[in-house]
Design an enzyme around this catalytic site. Structure first.
Site, PDB file in Angstrom:
ATOM      1  N   HIS A 125       6.389  -0.780 -15.910  1.00  0.00           N
ATOM      2  CA  HIS A 125       6.013  -0.649 -14.496  1.00  0.00           C
ATOM      3  C   HIS A 125       5.583  -1.972 -13.881  1.00  0.00           C
ATOM      4  O   HIS A 125       6.140  -2.403 -12.872  1.00  0.00           O
ATOM      5  CB  HIS A 125       4.890   0.389 -14.307  1.00  0.00           C
ATOM      6  CG  HIS A 125       4.273   0.299 -12.958  1.00  0.00           C
ATOM      7  ND1 HIS A 125       4.705   1.058 -11.895  1.00  0.00           N
ATOM      8  CD2 HIS A 125       3.290  -0.502 -12.458  1.00  0.00           C
ATOM      9  CE1 HIS A 125       4.005   0.717 -10.812  1.00  0.00           C
ATOM     10  NE2 HIS A 125       3.140  -0.217 -11.139  1.00  0.00           N
ATOM     11  N   ARG A 127     -13.151   5.568  28.951  1.00  0.00           N
ATOM     12  CA  ARG A 127     -11.938   6.319  28.559  1.00  0.00           C
ATOM     13  C   ARG A 127     -11.206   6.814  29.802  1.00  0.00           C
ATOM     14  O   ARG A 127      -9.978   6.855  29.864  1.00  0.00           O
ATOM     15  CB  ARG A 127     -12.265   7.473  27.616  1.00  0.00           C
ATOM     16  CG  ARG A 127     -13.149   8.526  28.215  1.00  0.00           C
ATOM     17  CD  ARG A 127     -13.437   9.669  27.254  1.00  0.00           C
ATOM     18  NE  ARG A 127     -14.446  10.546  27.809  1.00  0.00           N
ATOM     19  CZ  ARG A 127     -14.411  11.865  27.755  1.00  0.00           C
ATOM     20  NH1 ARG A 127     -13.433  12.481  27.143  1.00  0.00           N
ATOM     21  NH2 ARG A 127     -15.370  12.588  28.281  1.00  0.00           N
ATOM     22  N   GLU A 140      -4.056  11.274  11.979  1.00  0.00           N
ATOM     23  CA  GLU A 140      -4.416   9.928  12.454  1.00  0.00           C
ATOM     24  C   GLU A 140      -3.728   8.831  11.658  1.00  0.00           C
ATOM     25  O   GLU A 140      -3.247   7.837  12.217  1.00  0.00           O
ATOM     26  CB  GLU A 140      -5.936   9.718  12.377  1.00  0.00           C
ATOM     27  CG  GLU A 140      -6.763  10.600  13.293  1.00  0.00           C
ATOM     28  CD  GLU A 140      -7.084  11.961  12.684  1.00  0.00           C
ATOM     29  OE1 GLU A 140      -6.697  12.216  11.519  1.00  0.00           O
ATOM     30  OE2 GLU A 140      -7.732  12.784  13.370  1.00  0.00           O
ATOM     31  N   HIS A 166     -19.563  12.273  14.285  1.00  0.00           N
ATOM     32  CA  HIS A 166     -18.654  11.807  15.329  1.00  0.00           C
ATOM     33  C   HIS A 166     -19.136  10.529  16.003  1.00  0.00           C
ATOM     34  O   HIS A 166     -18.430   9.979  16.842  1.00  0.00           O
ATOM     35  CB  HIS A 166     -18.473  12.905  16.385  1.00  0.00           C
ATOM     36  CG  HIS A 166     -17.554  14.002  15.937  1.00  0.00           C
ATOM     37  ND1 HIS A 166     -17.678  14.610  14.712  1.00  0.00           N
ATOM     38  CD2 HIS A 166     -16.487  14.591  16.541  1.00  0.00           C
ATOM     39  CE1 HIS A 166     -16.727  15.521  14.579  1.00  0.00           C
ATOM     40  NE2 HIS A 166     -15.989  15.525  15.675  1.00  0.00           N
ATOM     41  N   ASP A 217       6.884   7.962  -7.023  1.00  0.00           N
ATOM     42  CA  ASP A 217       5.869   9.005  -7.212  1.00  0.00           C
ATOM     43  C   ASP A 217       4.586   8.644  -6.479  1.00  0.00           C
ATOM     44  O   ASP A 217       3.909   9.504  -5.904  1.00  0.00           O
ATOM     45  CB  ASP A 217       5.540   9.152  -8.709  1.00  0.00           C
ATOM     46  CG  ASP A 217       6.725   9.652  -9.511  1.00  0.00           C
ATOM     47  OD1 ASP A 217       7.109  10.816  -9.333  1.00  0.00           O
ATOM     48  OD2 ASP A 217       7.262   8.869 -10.313  1.00  0.00           O
ATOM     49  N   GLY A 218       4.240   7.355  -6.527  1.00  0.00           N
ATOM     50  CA  GLY A 218       2.994   6.912  -5.901  1.00  0.00           C
ATOM     51  C   GLY A 218       2.993   7.175  -4.411  1.00  0.00           C
ATOM     52  O   GLY A 218       2.009   7.681  -3.848  1.00  0.00           O
ATOM     53  N   PRO A 253       0.859  -1.184   0.000  1.00  0.00           N
ATOM     54  CA  PRO A 253       0.000   0.000   0.000  1.00  0.00           C
ATOM     55  C   PRO A 253       0.901   1.243   0.000  1.00  0.00           C
ATOM     56  O   PRO A 253       1.639   1.483   0.957  1.00  0.00           O
ATOM     57  CB  PRO A 253      -0.788  -0.135   1.312  1.00  0.00           C
ATOM     58  CG  PRO A 253      -0.606  -1.557   1.738  1.00  0.00           C
ATOM     59  CD  PRO A 253       0.743  -1.961   1.228  1.00  0.00           C
ATOM     60  N   ILE A 257       7.049   8.485 -13.918  1.00  0.00           N
ATOM     61  CA  ILE A 257       6.120   7.490 -14.490  1.00  0.00           C
ATOM     62  C   ILE A 257       5.348   6.818 -13.367  1.00  0.00           C
ATOM     63  O   ILE A 257       5.911   6.481 -12.317  1.00  0.00           O
ATOM     64  CB  ILE A 257       6.912   6.405 -15.278  1.00  0.00           C
ATOM     65  CG1 ILE A 257       7.574   7.001 -16.529  1.00  0.00           C
ATOM     66  CG2 ILE A 257       6.012   5.228 -15.661  1.00  0.00           C
ATOM     67  CD1 ILE A 257       6.622   7.433 -17.631  1.00  0.00           C
ATOM     68  N   PHE A 273     -12.909   7.976  13.764  1.00  0.00           N
ATOM     69  CA  PHE A 273     -11.773   8.288  12.893  1.00  0.00           C
ATOM     70  C   PHE A 273     -10.822   7.109  12.708  1.00  0.00           C
ATOM     71  O   PHE A 273      -9.735   7.280  12.141  1.00  0.00           O
ATOM     72  CB  PHE A 273     -11.041   9.534  13.396  1.00  0.00           C
ATOM     73  CG  PHE A 273     -11.943  10.740  13.499  1.00  0.00           C
ATOM     74  CD1 PHE A 273     -12.881  11.009  12.510  1.00  0.00           C
ATOM     75  CD2 PHE A 273     -11.876  11.592  14.590  1.00  0.00           C
ATOM     76  CE1 PHE A 273     -13.739  12.105  12.609  1.00  0.00           C
ATOM     77  CE2 PHE A 273     -12.732  12.687  14.694  1.00  0.00           C
ATOM     78  CZ  PHE A 273     -13.663  12.944  13.707  1.00  0.00           C
TER      79      PHE A 273
HETATM   80  C1  LIG Z   1      -2.472   2.720  -1.715  1.00  0.00           C
HETATM   81  C2  LIG Z   1      -2.166   2.136  -3.059  1.00  0.00           C
HETATM   82  N1  LIG Z   1      -2.882   2.545  -4.128  1.00  0.00           N
HETATM   83  C3  LIG Z   1      -2.651   1.994  -5.331  1.00  0.00           C
HETATM   84  C4  LIG Z   1      -1.722   1.021  -5.497  1.00  0.00           C
HETATM   85  C5  LIG Z   1      -1.527   0.357  -6.846  1.00  0.00           C
HETATM   86  N2  LIG Z   1      -0.231   0.807  -7.425  1.00  0.00           N
HETATM   87  C6  LIG Z   1       0.870   0.103  -7.312  1.00  0.00           C
HETATM   88  S1  LIG Z   1       2.209   0.856  -7.978  1.00  0.00           S
HETATM   89  C7  LIG Z   1       1.271   2.163  -8.479  1.00  0.00           C
HETATM   90  C8  LIG Z   1       1.895   3.321  -9.219  1.00  0.00           C
HETATM   91  C9  LIG Z   1       3.058   3.818  -8.487  1.00  0.00           C
HETATM   92  O1  LIG Z   1       3.787   4.677  -9.262  1.00  0.00           O
HETATM   93  P1  LIG Z   1       5.311   4.946  -8.916  1.00  0.00           P
HETATM   94  O2  LIG Z   1       5.465   5.077  -7.455  1.00  0.00           O
HETATM   95  O3  LIG Z   1       5.763   6.072  -9.745  1.00  0.00           O
HETATM   96  O4  LIG Z   1       6.011   3.608  -9.314  1.00  0.00           O
HETATM   97  P2  LIG Z   1       6.859   3.324 -10.635  1.00  0.00           P
HETATM   98  O5  LIG Z   1       5.907   3.437 -11.792  1.00  0.00           O
HETATM   99  O6  LIG Z   1       7.930   4.332 -10.681  1.00  0.00           O
HETATM  100  O7  LIG Z   1       7.326   1.930 -10.438  1.00  0.00           O
HETATM  101  C10 LIG Z   1      -0.054   1.993  -8.092  1.00  0.00           C
HETATM  102  C11 LIG Z   1      -1.130   2.971  -8.387  1.00  0.00           C
HETATM  103  C12 LIG Z   1      -0.997   0.629  -4.351  1.00  0.00           C
HETATM  104  N3  LIG Z   1      -0.079  -0.325  -4.394  1.00  0.00           N
HETATM  105  N4  LIG Z   1      -1.215   1.221  -3.166  1.00  0.00           N
END
Ligand SMILES: Cc1ncc(C[n+]2csc(CCOP(=O)(O)OP(=O)(O)O)c2C)c(N)n1
Length: 722
Positions: free
Chosen positions: A322, A417, A471, A533, A218-219, A181, A250, A497
């Site tokens: 990718h 609590r 959080e 809440h 990037d993700g 994730p 990318i 939350f």
């Molecule tokens: C929270 C989450 N959302 C979506 C994904 C699915 N996912 C895996 S890699 C990716 C793209 C990531 O891009 P980047 O970090 O640039 O990786 P690169 O293409 O450079 O390998 C996505 C959307 C995930 N693993 N985790």
């Protein structure tokens, strides 16, 4: 404008990388024996062509002087593309793009000892872009981690292998955290770097002095959790945290120009980080950037410009690399372009030897560290070892029982609590490893105690973390602290939350970590703050997470018992679901036995042969008891079962469960929450007195009446079945 500039940069970069290892020639003018553990490069050649010099022991199979940086990085590339191809699934692009950075980090900077992977003062390496898992598996194999054999690499992504699709904590040594994730690893790393500073403040530089390195893509940086984590790390000045950003422009959908225009460097700088950029394919540039980052006194970001899928001549620089195998033709072409003629999964002895020698370099540092540990004053060493053991100090249970006994005698009418705070005063006094915190709700969650002094950027000796309104990061940081070792983190927010930190709670459970979530304001019982809440579906949705104990204690005694269970369960995280409103003490007769340990028990037996059983949790146990009075008055023999933890109850022997639930008569349940889930105890939807909608803003008594969660309604439900 930024958008345009970024696009130009990446296009230009892909077509004409500043240094192109792919065209380099190797093997000339190598330097033999070394004296230091780090790669030394000649100064008169472009950096990518330079040979690496490592300390060669006499048994080394390496022919000194024939292995270059590129050979070592290409070993990662080859293993990654071949393993993904054989598995017919996986992500070759990021491992190929980050192979140079990995090689520099593992051979020149990372402090690690593959023969002692749990060495407490090792540097931590977190692959936050976990889809690049083959990069981690490849480098663990190359560096000589015993768990990571070539067969494991060949079995990438197969059932039962250590080489799961994404790195899974516990599958192999060297995997510091489960990632996949996006963004979670980065936030875990903040927790690890924080734990390092906190251990350092307690035990000093001689035994605690390590870095936390993170690879993030990037993700990871697009994910919201990254903002919380970066902001907290900057605020706390976590100087030993170094993030290497795979700035390849990318992601899955294509060029990141499609989705993001953030100036990441400015963004990190704005959060108080030291920032720099480097050519991610130039080993010396990477090396210099890391060397500089180590000295800054702030967390560091190094934006490394890379080409995704580096080496795949037709696909590199595109999202095609990718998350899909490159294909046989492209792999052959990549072999040619990289100058890697070797068959799949075969790493030439010379190259493997240099990698293994790099892996052995940490042994010396580890041995030196052991001497420093031995040189500590005995009492300090003992407390260092005790805190790292994760054990509860011997007196903990005794102190807790004294507390329980006092409550039973005093019978206070505390909100749970408040009961939690009272037991925390006892526990935090006894257990120095406990580190408290809250996401800006300290006074509401009652998480702060006299023993837990706040930490600050100037003093990490404390035990309380003001996480701010973050959080999600709080939960992930707690995971990181638990993974680091030495601490038992707990942190609070409102139960509603939990949704804001659920992905990290799920990972606590998946990784089997002892993390305690203190979630207060647990129902419509919080009153006037209204439906935003008031949790409704949250308890059911948390109960749906495997390996998560959800505790909803009925009174101060059960709260104390549940807290102890949370700390004793070292492989299961816990959520403590606690009331805002006062509840009476029900357990007024003291016993040292932890009755909550069985998850549910009969708290009021039927007067006569049992005709009805009322199941209840938390604040609704008192409603169940009042309903029982009504029913008994009518001659209906009714038992009340308190169920502070479904998960523990489900683990009890069948006979116990049957006895508690009642073999005869009718069964109803009462819980001021969604009715979902009670069917597993033989209580049909119609027999659950609970919530079937969102709540409302009103005084508490009005709400319970309005939603029909009353003793009369419970009694009526029983009568309807008889
Ligand atoms: C929270 C989450 N959302 C979506 C994904 C699915 N996912 C895996 S890699 C990716 C793209 C990531 O891009 P980047 O970090 O640039 O990786 P690169 O293409 O450079 O390998 C996505 C959307 C995930 N693993 N985790």
């Amino acid at each position: 404008m930024v958008r345009g500039r970024k696009k130009t940069l990446h296009r230009r970069y892909i077509n004409n990388p500043p240094t192109n290892p792919l065209t380099a020639t190797y093997g000339d003018g190598m330097l033999p024996t070394l004296t230091s553990g780090r790669c030394i490069t000649a100064t008169d050649a472009p950096s990518h062509r330079r040979p690496c010099r490592y300390p060669m022991n006499s048994e080394s199979p390496t022919k000194a002087g024939t292995v270059s940086h590129n050979d070592m990085a290409n070993a990662i590339r080859a293993l990654s593309m071949d393993a993904v191809q054989v598995a017919n699934s996986g992500h070759p692009g990021a491992p190929m793009g980050m192979a140079d950075i990995t090689t520099v980090l593992f051979t020149r900077h990372l402090k690690f000892d593959p023969t002692n992977p749990q060495w407490p003062d090792r540097d931590r390496f977190v692959l936050s872009n976990g889809h690049a898992s083959m990069l981690l598996y490849a480098v663990l194999y190359l560096a000589g981690y015993r768990d990571m054999t070539i067969d494991e690499i060949k079995n990438f992504r197969q059932l039962g292998s250590r080489t799961a699709g994404h790195p899974e904590y516990g599958h192999a040594s060297g995997i510091e955290t489960t990632t996949g994730p996006l963004g979670q690893g980065l936030a875990n790393a903040v927790g690890m770097a924080l734990a390092e500073r906190m251990m350092n403040a307690r035990f000093g530089d001689s035994v605690v002095d390590h870095y936390t390195y993170v690879f993030a893509g990037d993700g990871c940086l697009m994910e919201g959790i990254s903002h919380e984590a970066i902001s907290l790390a900057g605020h706390l000045g976590l100087s030993k945290l170094i993030v290497l950003f795979d700035d390849n422009g990318i992601s899955i959908d294509g060029d990141t120009d499609l989705t993001v225009t953030d100036d990441q460097i400015a963004r990190f700088a704005a959060s108080g980080w030291d920032v720099s950029s480097a050519d991610g394919h130039d080993p010396d540039a990477i090396d210099s950037a890391i060397t500089a980052a180590k000295k800054t006194g702030r967390p560091s970001l190094i934006a490394c410009r890379t080409v995704i899928g580096f080496g795949a001549p037709n696909k590199q620089g595109t999202s095609a690399t990718h998350g899909a195998p490159l294909g046989d033709d492209e792999i052959s072409a990549a072999r040619e372009k990289l100058g890697w003629p070797h068959p799949p999964f075969e790493i030439p002895e010379a190259i493997l030897g240099v990698w293994r020698t790099a892996g052995q370099a940490g042994g010396k540092a580890h041995a030196a560290w052991k001497e420093k540990l031995a040189a500590l004053e005995e009492a300090t060493r003992e407390s260092f070892e005790a805190i790292l053991s994760g054990d509860l100090p011997a007196n903990t249970v005794v102190a807790l029982n004294a507390h329980k006994s006092q409550i039973s005698a005093d019978a206070p009418k505390w909100a749970t609590r408040k009961s939690s705070q009272e037991v925390l005063e006892v526990l935090t006094e006894q257990v120095p490893a406990m580190i408290g915190g809250s996401a800006d709700l300290t006074g509401s969650n009652n998480t702060k105690t006299a023993a837990t002094v706040p930490i600050s950027v100037d003093d990490f000796g404390g035990r309380y973390i003001y996480y701010g309104v973050r959080e999600h990061a709080m939960a992930a940081v707690m995971n990181g602290m638990a993974l680091h070792g030495g601490f038992m983190p707990y942190g609070g927010t409102f139960l509603t939350f939990t949704d804001y930190c659920r992905p990290s709670i799920r990972l606590s459970a998946l990784m089997r970590l002892r993390v305690v979530y203190v979630m207060t304001h647990d129902s419509i019982g919080l009153g006037e703050d209204g439906p935003t809440h008031q949790p409704v579906e949250h308890i059911a949705s948390l109960r749906a997470i495997p390996n998560l104990n959800v505790f909803r204690p009925a009174d101060a005694v059960e709260t104390a018992e549940c807290w102890l269970l949370a700390l004793e369960n070292i492989t299961t995280p816990s959520v403590l679901v606690l009331t805002r409103q006062g509840v009476p003490t029900i357990r007024t007769e003291h016993t040292d036995e932890n009755l909550s340990a069985r998850g549910a028990y009969v708290i009021a037996d039927a007067d006569g042969a049992r005709q009805a059983t009322i199941l209840a949790t938390g604040s609704e146990v008192k409603i169940a008891l009042a309903a029982r009075e009504l029913l008994q008055a009518d001659g209906i023999a009714t038992a009340v079962v308190t169920m502070p933890c479904w998960e523990l109850f489900d683990q009890q022997p069948e006979a116990y469960r049957a006895e508690v639930l009642g073999k005869a008569g009718t069964r109803v349940a009462v819980e001021a929450a969604a009715c979902f889930g009670w069917a597993r105890y033989g209580v049909g939807e119609a027999k659950v007195i609970g919530m079937r909608s969102f709540g409302a803003s009103a005084p508490i008594a009005d709400l319970y009446d309005h939603f029909g969660i009353t003793p009369q309604a419970v009694a009526d439900a029983v009568r309807a079945e008889l």
